[in-house]
Design a protein around this motif. Structure first.
Motif, PDB file in Angstrom:
ATOM      1  N   PHE A  10      18.304  28.513  44.299  1.00 47.30           N
ATOM      2  CA  PHE A  10      17.873  28.558  43.522  1.00 47.30           C
ATOM      3  C   PHE A  10      18.191  30.217  44.529  1.00 47.30           C
ATOM      4  N   ALA A  11      18.139  31.153  45.072  1.00 49.55           N
ATOM      5  CA  ALA A  11      17.284  32.001  46.220  1.00 49.55           C
ATOM      6  C   ALA A  11      19.579  32.409  45.855  1.00 49.55           C
ATOM      7  N   THR A  12      19.734  31.853  46.811  1.00 54.92           N
ATOM      8  CA  THR A  12      21.444  32.623  45.863  1.00 54.92           C
ATOM      9  C   THR A  12      21.839  32.588  44.903  1.00 54.92           C
ATOM     10  N   ARG A  13      21.907  31.736  43.983  1.00 56.27           N
ATOM     11  CA  ARG A  13      22.714  32.390  42.679  1.00 56.27           C
ATOM     12  C   ARG A  13      21.705  33.134  41.805  1.00 56.27           C
ATOM     13  N   ALA A  14      20.446  32.980  42.118  1.00 55.74           N
ATOM     14  CA  ALA A  14      19.290  34.268  41.206  1.00 55.74           C
ATOM     15  C   ALA A  14      20.213  35.601  41.864  1.00 55.74           C
ATOM     16  N   PHE A  15      20.273  35.562  42.849  1.00 49.89           N
ATOM     17  CA  PHE A  15      20.004  36.967  43.681  1.00 49.89           C
ATOM     18  C   PHE A  15      21.860  37.436  43.208  1.00 49.89           C
ATOM     19  N   ARG A  16      22.486  36.664  43.510  1.00 51.49           N
ATOM     20  CA  ARG A  16      23.982  37.285  42.767  1.00 51.49           C
ATOM     21  C   ARG A  16      24.081  37.392  41.433  1.00 51.49           C
ATOM     22  N   ALA A  17      23.297  36.608  40.728  1.00 50.64           N
ATOM     23  CA  ALA A  17      23.014  37.062  39.243  1.00 50.64           C
ATOM     24  C   ALA A  17      22.299  38.337  39.341  1.00 50.64           C
ATOM     25  N   MET A  18      22.114  38.915  39.767  1.00 47.42           N
ATOM     26  CA  MET A  18      20.475  40.115  39.295  1.00 47.42           C
ATOM     27  C   MET A  18      21.709  41.382  39.844  1.00 47.42           C
ATOM     28  N   GLN A  19      22.627  41.088  40.488  1.00 43.52           N
ATOM     29  CA  GLN A  19      23.133  42.356  41.276  1.00 43.52           C
ATOM     30  C   GLN A  19      24.697  42.759  40.383  1.00 43.52           C
ATOM     31  N   GLU A  20      24.585  43.943  40.429  1.00 46.94           N
ATOM     32  CA  GLU A  20      25.594  44.905  38.869  1.00 46.94           C
ATOM     33  C   GLU A  20      26.621  44.452  39.688  1.00 46.94           C
ATOM     34  N   ASN A  99      10.092  30.929  40.723  1.00 52.58           N
ATOM     35  CA  ASN A  99       9.082  32.122  39.767  1.00 52.58           C
ATOM     36  C   ASN A  99       8.670  33.439  39.335  1.00 52.58           C
ATOM     37  N   GLU A 100       9.183  33.668  41.049  1.00 55.27           N
ATOM     38  CA  GLU A 100       8.814  35.179  40.782  1.00 55.27           C
ATOM     39  C   GLU A 100       9.876  36.048  41.693  1.00 55.27           C
ATOM     40  N   PHE A 101      10.998  35.649  41.302  1.00 59.86           N
ATOM     41  CA  PHE A 101      12.272  36.517  42.504  1.00 59.86           C
ATOM     42  C   PHE A 101      12.396  38.261  42.308  1.00 59.86           C
ATOM     43  N   PRO A 102      12.003  38.090  40.983  1.00 61.57           N
ATOM     44  CA  PRO A 102      12.804  39.030  41.030  1.00 61.57           C
ATOM     45  C   PRO A 102      11.892  40.306  42.047  1.00 61.57           C
ATOM     46  N   GLY A 103      10.183  39.342  42.035  1.00 56.46           N
ATOM     47  CA  GLY A 103       9.586  40.552  43.278  1.00 56.46           C
ATOM     48  C   GLY A 103      10.064  40.260  44.826  1.00 56.46           C
ATOM     49  N   VAL A 104      10.563  38.946  45.011  1.00 54.58           N
ATOM     50  CA  VAL A 104      11.139  38.632  46.385  1.00 54.58           C
ATOM     51  C   VAL A 104      12.512  39.772  46.760  1.00 54.58           C
ATOM     52  N   VAL A 105      13.276  39.928  45.911  1.00 58.09           N
ATOM     53  CA  VAL A 105      13.589  40.566  45.954  1.00 58.09           C
ATOM     54  C   VAL A 105      13.045  42.164  46.061  1.00 58.09           C
ATOM     55  N   THR A 118      17.688  44.458  40.883  1.00 58.12           N
ATOM     56  CA  THR A 118      15.783  43.165  40.483  1.00 58.12           C
ATOM     57  C   THR A 118      15.532  42.563  38.945  1.00 58.12           C
ATOM     58  N   SER A 119      16.722  43.173  38.355  1.00 60.15           N
ATOM     59  CA  SER A 119      16.197  42.657  37.055  1.00 60.15           C
ATOM     60  C   SER A 119      17.139  41.060  36.867  1.00 60.15           C
ATOM     61  N   LEU A 120      16.255  40.402  36.145  1.00 62.17           N
ATOM     62  CA  LEU A 120      17.250  39.237  36.044  1.00 62.17           C
ATOM     63  C   LEU A 120      16.822  38.288  34.626  1.00 62.17           C
ATOM     64  N   PRO A 121      17.435  38.743  33.580  1.00 61.41           N
ATOM     65  CA  PRO A 121      17.048  38.611  32.100  1.00 61.41           C
ATOM     66  C   PRO A 121      16.791  36.941  31.705  1.00 61.41           C
ATOM     67  N   ALA A 126      19.559  30.170  32.763  1.00 63.99           N
ATOM     68  CA  ALA A 126      19.911  28.989  32.469  1.00 63.99           C
ATOM     69  C   ALA A 126      21.379  28.888  32.807  1.00 63.99           C
ATOM     70  N   GLU A 127      21.909  29.898  33.329  1.00 61.04           N
ATOM     71  CA  GLU A 127      22.964  29.685  34.142  1.00 61.04           C
ATOM     72  C   GLU A 127      23.158  29.143  35.851  1.00 61.04           C
ATOM     73  N   PHE A 128      22.324  29.127  36.079  1.00 64.02           N
ATOM     74  CA  PHE A 128      22.613  28.995  37.397  1.00 64.02           C
ATOM     75  C   PHE A 128      21.472  28.073  37.900  1.00 64.02           C
ATOM     76  N   GLU A 129      20.736  28.058  36.934  1.00 66.28           N
ATOM     77  CA  GLU A 129      19.302  26.939  37.083  1.00 66.28           C
ATOM     78  C   GLU A 129      19.125  25.636  36.621  1.00 66.28           C
ATOM     79  N   PRO A 130      20.066  24.471  36.817  1.00 64.36           N
ATOM     80  CA  PRO A 130      20.074  23.758  35.992  1.00 64.36           C
ATOM     81  C   PRO A 130      18.970  22.718  35.278  1.00 64.36           C
ATOM     82  N   ARG A 131      18.219  22.616  36.091  1.00 69.95           N
ATOM     83  CA  ARG A 131      16.503  22.569  35.900  1.00 69.95           C
ATOM     84  C   ARG A 131      15.783  23.238  34.424  1.00 69.95           C
TER      85      ARG A 131
END
Length: 179
Positions: A10-20, A99-105, A118-121, A126-131
């Motif tokens: 999750f963290a890997t996918r979310a981090f990559r999605a946040m980077q321009e 739940n608070e990944f932008p704050g983690v970054v 740190t922006s995660l629309p 849903a693109e990277f979190e199937p649940r």
């Protein structure tokens, strides 16, 4: 990085999605040696943490050939190995990571002087979190499976090993972003 089942993917996918721009990420190897090496090289490290029963059950559900007892032993060994290096990484518990990944970054940026996005629309989640796309029936099936795995965990691991893993989890959780 972190023990399997601790929100690493999750963290890997979310981090990559946040980077321009593309950022090289040392994908989660679940190896304390790799994590410690990164720390020694001054590479920003995010270490994820989840309760042993949840991490181990998640791991065994995915990798059926691994016994609960072996996974629990690996859990304790993993976190005991990285514990002396926690002051040179960011440690985030499962709830905070998911739940608070932008704050983690943001915590990574603050600790390491980096400027990761740190922006995660919400629509990107849903693109990277199937649940997040699961139906009510799928969620209920998953909860039933989780309870079954927890019962199997309790029935096939020793109390001594469970207690040792819980102790290290408790020590580390107090030092985590969510602690």
């Amino acid at each position: 990085d972190g023990f399997p089942g601790s929100a690493n993917s999750f963290a890997t996918r979310a981090f990559r999605a946040m980077q321009e721009e593309r950022v090289l990420v040392g994908n989660h190897y679940h190896s304390p040696a790799e994590t410690i090496r990164a720390v020694r090289l001054g590479i920003p490290v995010l270490l994820t943490l989840r309760r042993p029963i949840d991490s181990v059950s998640s791991m065994v559900r995915r990798w059926r050939f691994v016994s609960f007892e072996s996974a629990l032993r690996w859990y304790a060994m993993f976190y005991e190995a990285v514990e002396p290096h926690l002051d040179r990484m960011v440690l985030s518990d499962f709830g905070t990571t998911t739940n608070e990944f932008p704050g983690v970054v943001a915590a990574l940026n603050q600790k390491f002087g980096t400027s990761f996005g740190t922006s995660l629309p919400a629509e990107r989640m849903a693109e990277f979190e199937p649940r997040l796309r699961q139906s009510g029936e799928e969620r209920q099936r998953r909860e039933t499976e989780k309870r079954e795995m927890e019962c199997a965990y309790l029935g096939s691991t020793s109390e001594v090993r469970r207690r040792a893993a819980e102790e290290i989890f408790t020590r580390l959780a107090h030092q985590s972003l969510g602690g």
